[in-house]
Design a protein around this motif. Sequence first.
Motif, PDB file in Angstrom:
ATOM      1  N   SER A  37       0.938  -1.655   0.166  1.00 27.72           N
ATOM      2  CA  SER A  37       0.019   0.092   0.299  1.00 27.72           C
ATOM      3  C   SER A  37       0.931   1.315  -0.098  1.00 27.72           C
ATOM      4  N   CYS A  38       0.093   1.990  -0.958  1.00 29.54           N
ATOM      5  CA  CYS A  38       1.157   3.705  -0.831  1.00 29.54           C
ATOM      6  C   CYS A  38       1.203   4.660   0.138  1.00 29.54           C
ATOM      7  N   GLY A  39      -0.226   4.315   0.976  1.00 28.70           N
ATOM      8  CA  GLY A  39      -1.113   5.333   2.080  1.00 28.70           C
ATOM      9  C   GLY A  39      -1.317   6.010   2.073  1.00 28.70           C
ATOM     10  N   LYS A  40      -1.881   6.543   0.584  1.00 28.55           N
ATOM     11  CA  LYS A  40      -2.354   7.425  -0.335  1.00 28.55           C
ATOM     12  C   LYS A  40      -4.108   7.313   0.527  1.00 28.55           C
ATOM     13  N   CYS A  41      -4.563   6.855   0.579  1.00 29.92           N
ATOM     14  CA  CYS A  41      -6.220   5.935   1.043  1.00 29.92           C
ATOM     15  C   CYS A  41      -6.408   5.744   1.896  1.00 29.92           C
ATOM     16  N   CYS A 101      -6.844   3.626  -6.088  1.00 24.92           N
ATOM     17  CA  CYS A 101      -5.924   2.838  -7.679  1.00 24.92           C
ATOM     18  C   CYS A 101      -7.127   1.793  -6.863  1.00 24.92           C
ATOM     19  N   SER A 115     -11.141   3.010  -2.220  1.00 24.28           N
ATOM     20  CA  SER A 115      -9.403   2.705  -2.742  1.00 24.28           C
ATOM     21  C   SER A 115      -8.953   3.956  -3.625  1.00 24.28           C
ATOM     22  N   CYS A 154      -7.367   1.634   1.889  1.00 24.59           N
ATOM     23  CA  CYS A 154      -6.381   0.252   2.379  1.00 24.59           C
ATOM     24  C   CYS A 154      -5.000   0.719   2.960  1.00 24.59           C
ATOM     25  N   GLN A 155      -4.686   2.352   3.266  1.00 27.51           N
ATOM     26  CA  GLN A 155      -4.021   2.342   4.501  1.00 27.51           C
ATOM     27  C   GLN A 155      -3.938   1.613   5.443  1.00 27.51           C
ATOM     28  N   HIS A 201      -5.616  -0.914  -6.124  1.00 28.02           N
ATOM     29  CA  HIS A 201      -4.147  -1.566  -5.342  1.00 28.02           C
ATOM     30  C   HIS A 201      -5.752  -2.623  -4.381  1.00 28.02           C
ATOM     31  N   GLY A 202      -6.213  -1.402  -4.278  1.00 32.76           N
ATOM     32  CA  GLY A 202      -7.095  -1.631  -2.309  1.00 32.76           C
ATOM     33  C   GLY A 202      -8.224  -2.210  -3.143  1.00 32.76           C
TER      34      GLY A 202
END
Length: 96
Positions: A25-29, A70, A68, A32-33, A72-73
């Motif tokens: 996870s990139c941690g942006k949202c 993107c 999410s 997901c984070q 990924h989530g």
Amino acid sequence: MIAFADDTPLAAILAEVFRFGAGESCGKCTPCQRGTPQLAAMFEAAMAGGRIEPGRCADLLDALGAASLCGHGRGLAEFARAVQTHFPEEWKACFS
Ligand code: SF4
């Protein structure tokens, strides 16, 4: 691609996928984070004989799928929902 033995418990597969998801996870949202580590912990607890609260799991997956930012989530939520659809008995066993 993930390879696993025929007798690998479903909770172990779910835990591994969500651990991977949390790590990537990139941690942006927030869904997901924050959600993916919680889902990983839930399925890890199920592997250890603990009980997952179904409503909490469903809420996290709903948020992950709907909010999410993107794929990924959203893809992680779709994976869990596909498991729930195609392996209903094994899915239910994670919550008992
Ligand atoms: S869903 Fe995408 S944008 Fe959001 S935290 Fe995960 S990787 Fe980042």
